[in-house]
Design an enzyme around this catalytic site. Structure first.
Site, mmCIF file in Angstrom:
data_model
loop_
_atom_site.group_PDB
_atom_site.id
_atom_site.type_symbol
_atom_site.label_atom_id
_atom_site.label_comp_id
_atom_site.label_asym_id
_atom_site.label_seq_id
_atom_site.Cartn_x
_atom_site.Cartn_y
_atom_site.Cartn_z
ATOM 1 N N ASP A 171 -10.381 8.988 49.223
ATOM 2 C CA ASP A 171 -10.704 8.252 47.994
ATOM 3 C C ASP A 171 -11.108 9.289 46.946
ATOM 4 O OD1 ASP A 171 -11.426 5.999 46.290
ATOM 5 O OD2 ASP A 171 -13.510 6.493 46.695
ATOM 6 N N SER A 172 -11.279 8.815 45.704
ATOM 7 C CA SER A 172 -11.741 9.719 44.647
ATOM 8 C C SER A 172 -13.191 10.161 44.878
ATOM 9 C CB SER A 172 -11.654 9.009 43.297
ATOM 10 O OG SER A 172 -12.548 7.907 43.281
ATOM 11 N N CYS B 6 -8.271 3.867 48.380
ATOM 12 C CA CYS B 6 -8.509 3.863 46.937
ATOM 13 C C CYS B 6 -7.407 3.017 46.314
ATOM 14 C CB CYS B 6 -8.428 5.298 46.426
ATOM 15 S SG CYS B 6 -8.467 5.445 44.636
ATOM 16 N N GLU C 187 -21.170 6.322 41.868
ATOM 17 C CA GLU C 187 -21.179 7.761 42.198
ATOM 18 C C GLU C 187 -22.544 8.396 41.918
ATOM 19 O OE1 GLU C 187 -18.635 9.950 43.490
ATOM 20 O OE2 GLU C 187 -17.614 8.090 44.043
ATOM 21 N N CYS D 164 -11.420 -2.365 43.925
ATOM 22 C CA CYS D 164 -11.753 -0.944 43.827
ATOM 23 C C CYS D 164 -12.729 -0.728 44.970
ATOM 24 C CB CYS D 164 -12.412 -0.626 42.486
ATOM 25 S SG CYS D 164 -13.170 1.019 42.441
ATOM 26 N N HIS E 220 -15.025 1.187 45.440
ATOM 27 C CA HIS E 220 -16.423 1.442 45.071
ATOM 28 C C HIS E 220 -17.226 0.143 44.914
ATOM 29 C CE1 HIS E 220 -15.052 5.517 44.098
ATOM 30 N NE2 HIS E 220 -16.296 5.880 43.883
HETATM 31 N N1 DGL Z 1 -12.360 3.794 44.615
HETATM 32 C C1 DGL Z 1 -11.235 3.850 43.783
HETATM 33 C C2 DGL Z 1 -10.420 2.601 43.731
HETATM 34 O O1 DGL Z 1 -10.421 1.871 44.704
HETATM 35 C C3 DGL Z 1 -11.191 4.790 42.625
HETATM 36 C C4 DGL Z 1 -12.176 4.619 41.567
HETATM 37 C C5 DGL Z 1 -12.099 5.720 40.540
HETATM 38 O O2 DGL Z 1 -12.181 6.896 40.926
HETATM 39 O O3 DGL Z 1 -11.943 5.391 39.349
HETATM 40 O O4 DGL Z 1 -9.764 2.327 42.774
#
Ligand code: DGL
Length: 274
Positions: A10-11, A74, A151, A183, A185
């Site tokens: 993931d990011s 992600c 984050e 997402c 996150h």
């Molecule tokens: N967790 C990610 C997603 O599911 C990426 C969020 C990001 O880095 O903008 O989209």
């Protein structure tokens, strides 16, 4: 039986929500988690950049950890790069979008679903293509700024609630009964999201469905590991290792003890356009 590792990336910390589900559902597997915390957020970046990052990380996992499968934990990277990765990476690649859509469609009763995602995911049209039933009302809402809160480890505060109230107004107005956290996150913001949309709205993530997909694919291809006892989880990050272990443990509840740091320059030098 194949006890090679499953790579997950993931990011940043978001994919830890998928990793937790994997460690519950396929506990015998060795897992490697890669968080690209130096280059997050992916959401506002051009799709070509996200595709390039996803390719570098996938090749890194294949070459340096000999992974038997890559899980793109992600949504933004799944939307931008899944097809490309499936054509170029020599192991099965699983994304999170189909899984999220399946989960949301199976939960809604009034056939109205809100989808919260990054700017990149909404703009890609990936979810719009995937929701196939025409008896559904689906409201898409890009949510810039939320990933940055996660984050920083800030998952519930007045600032988070203010931003959510502003972003989610169209979803609330549409009287959806289901909100898809598109997402990885966002599950870390569940309490705040639920306070804003109301307790009667069901929040759905792709985590469990994705873990089921991994389990089914490993089983179907006789790639699953059938050892006695549980597998290991290793962590790699392009950001600060200590911050990753502290914040990652706090967010996910996983005990993240040691984290390998990999420079972005190293990834670019070794895995750019392989
Ligand atoms: N967790 C990610 C997603 O599911 C990426 C969020 C990001 O880095 O903008 O989209």
């Amino acid at each position: 039986m194949n006890c090679g590792s499953v790579g997950v990336f993931d990011s940043g910390f978001g994919g830890l929500s998928i990793l937790s589900a994997l460690s519950d559902l396929v506990p015998k597997e060795d897992l490697i988690y890669f968080g690209d915390t130096q280059r997050y957020p992916y959401g506002p970046r051009p799709q070509e950049d996200v595709r390039e990052f996803a390719s570098q990380i996938s090749w890194f996992l294949v070459k340096e950890y000999d992974v038997k499968m890559v899980v793109v934990a992600c949504n933004t990277a799944s939307a931008a790069a899944l097809e490309h990765l499936r054509e170029s990476i020599p192991v099965p690649v699983i994304g999170v979008i189909d899984a999220g859509v399946r989960a949301a469609q199976s939960v809604t009763v009034n056939r109205s679903i809100g989808v919260m995602a990054t700017v990149g995911t909404v703009a890609s049209g990936a979810y719009q293509r995937c929701f196939s039933r025409d008896d559904l009302l689906v409201i898409y809402q890009s949510c810039p700024g939320l990933v940055e809160f996660v984050e920083r480890g800030e998952t519930y505060s007045e600032e988070v609630l203010i931003l959510l109230r502003a972003l989610l107004e169209p979803i609330i107005r549409s009287r959806v009964d289901t909100v898809l956290l598109a997402c990885t996150h966002y599950p870390f913001l569940s309490r705040a999201i639920s306070d804003v949309v109301g307790r009667d709205v069901c929040l759905v993530s792709s985590a469990e469905e994705t873990a089921f997909e991994v389990s089914t694919m490993l089983g179907g291809e006789s790639r699953e590991c059938d050892r006695d006892g549980t597998g290991s989880i290793r962590y790699v990050s392009t950001g600060d290792s200590l911050a990753f272990s502290q914040l990652g443990s706090q967010l996910s509840g996983l005990a993240i003890e040691s984290v390998r740091h990999v420079d972005v320059e190293y990834l670019v030098a070794n895995y750019r356009k392989v």
